[in-house]
Design a protein around this motif. Structure first.
Motif, mmCIF file in Angstrom:
data_model
loop_
_atom_site.group_PDB
_atom_site.id
_atom_site.type_symbol
_atom_site.label_atom_id
_atom_site.label_comp_id
_atom_site.label_asym_id
_atom_site.label_seq_id
_atom_site.Cartn_x
_atom_site.Cartn_y
_atom_site.Cartn_z
ATOM 1 N N VAL A 69 16.068 37.179 -16.892
ATOM 2 C CA VAL A 69 17.216 37.939 -16.408
ATOM 3 C C VAL A 69 17.988 38.388 -17.649
ATOM 4 O O VAL A 69 18.335 37.558 -18.500
ATOM 5 N N PRO A 70 18.246 39.693 -17.792
ATOM 6 C CA PRO A 70 18.970 40.180 -18.974
ATOM 7 C C PRO A 70 20.335 39.503 -19.113
ATOM 8 O O PRO A 70 21.009 39.222 -18.116
ATOM 9 N N PHE A 93 19.260 41.338 -9.285
ATOM 10 C CA PHE A 93 20.407 41.443 -10.179
ATOM 11 C C PHE A 93 20.661 42.904 -10.511
ATOM 12 O O PHE A 93 19.812 43.767 -10.292
ATOM 13 N N ILE A 94 21.857 43.153 -11.045
ATOM 14 C CA ILE A 94 22.245 44.493 -11.454
ATOM 15 C C ILE A 94 22.181 44.555 -12.973
ATOM 16 O O ILE A 94 22.677 43.654 -13.667
ATOM 17 N N THR A 95 21.573 45.617 -13.462
ATOM 18 C CA THR A 95 21.435 45.827 -14.900
ATOM 19 C C THR A 95 21.391 47.332 -15.160
ATOM 20 O O THR A 95 21.458 48.116 -14.215
ATOM 21 N N ALA A 100 16.107 47.938 -15.961
ATOM 22 C CA ALA A 100 15.394 47.663 -14.708
ATOM 23 C C ALA A 100 14.000 48.282 -14.737
ATOM 24 O O ALA A 100 13.014 47.642 -14.333
ATOM 25 N N GLU A 101 13.906 49.499 -15.237
ATOM 26 C CA GLU A 101 12.604 50.165 -15.329
ATOM 27 C C GLU A 101 11.686 49.464 -16.329
ATOM 28 O O GLU A 101 10.483 49.360 -16.101
ATOM 29 N N GLU A 102 12.254 48.966 -17.428
ATOM 30 C CA GLU A 102 11.452 48.224 -18.409
ATOM 31 C C GLU A 102 10.920 46.927 -17.809
ATOM 32 O O GLU A 102 9.772 46.553 -18.039
ATOM 33 N N ILE A 103 11.764 46.242 -17.054
ATOM 34 C CA ILE A 103 11.321 45.001 -16.402
ATOM 35 C C ILE A 103 10.183 45.310 -15.436
ATOM 36 O O ILE A 103 9.158 44.618 -15.427
ATOM 37 N N ALA A 104 10.346 46.368 -14.644
ATOM 38 C CA ALA A 104 9.288 46.766 -13.706
ATOM 39 C C ALA A 104 8.005 47.075 -14.466
ATOM 40 O O ALA A 104 6.916 46.629 -14.078
ATOM 41 N N ILE A 175 17.786 45.521 -9.253
ATOM 42 C CA ILE A 175 16.357 45.246 -9.161
ATOM 43 C C ILE A 175 16.162 44.088 -8.178
ATOM 44 O O ILE A 175 16.938 43.134 -8.159
ATOM 45 N N TYR A 176 15.185 44.249 -7.306
ATOM 46 C CA TYR A 176 14.804 43.224 -6.345
ATOM 47 C C TYR A 176 13.368 42.818 -6.668
ATOM 48 O O TYR A 176 12.494 43.685 -6.768
#
Length: 180
Positions: A69-70, A93-95, A100-104, A175-176
């Motif tokens: 989680v960032p 969480f909200i980022t 969010a796109e990088e995590i995805a 992101i969910y």
């Protein structure tokens, strides 16, 4: 006349009967766990059996998914749903939109995030976190990944991860993540 064979014959039916009863009982107990849902069942209204793990939240869900989680993330929520066949791990969480796109992307989905595909149903599990089901959101983008299929050595213990990115104002996104 030999009395032993007659005694053995009398015991054999009861032994066979007992074994047959035990096999029938085992089959009856195993059948509901492996049986498929009826084909006319709406997956968005299907409930997931099991219970919410007490004291298991975002840290446990993130650890299970091997997701960091960032540090600047807000609205961090998570839960673990324990089930007979497989557990569900929820993390949201909200980022920043870019983060969010990088995590995805780092989750190595089968295809890029898309608005046309909404993925499977989260079974409204995110309601437990006070969040709407991500697939119900208009602008949400979705991608899915099968870590074992992608030969992901980090997340190989998870069979599937749903990734939803919902845009928010000011270049933010929620992101969910749902894994099982």
């Amino acid at each position: 006349m030999n009395p032993a064979p007659a005694a053995a014959r009398k015991e054999r039916p009861s032994t066979i009967s007992a074994l047959a009863s035990a096999a029938a009982l085992l089959a009856a107990c195993a059948l509901p766990a492996c049986s498929a849902a009826p084909s006319n069942e709406d997956p968005t209204t299907r409930t997931v059996e099991g219970h919410w793990e007490k004291n298991a939240g975002s840290k446990e869900a993130a650890a299970a998914m091997k997701v960091e989680v960032p540090s600047g993330a807000t609205g961090v929520k998570g839960a673990v749903r324990v089930n007979p066949q497989e557990d569900y791990y929820l993390l949201s969480f909200i980022t920043a939109q870019k983060t969010a796109e990088e995590i995805a992307h780092d989750l190595n989905p089968d295809e890029a995030l898309s608005r046309t595909a909404k993925g499977g149903s989260s079974n409204k599990l995110f309601g437990h976190l006070g969040l709407p089901a991500p697939e119900s959101l208009n602008e949400v983008r979705w991608a899915g990944v099968c870590p074992p299929c992608r030969k992901d050595p980090i997340r190989k213990s998870k069979q599937w991860i749903d990734i939803y990115v919902a845009p928010l104002p000011n270049q933010q996104a929620r992101i969910y993540l749902m894994a099982f």
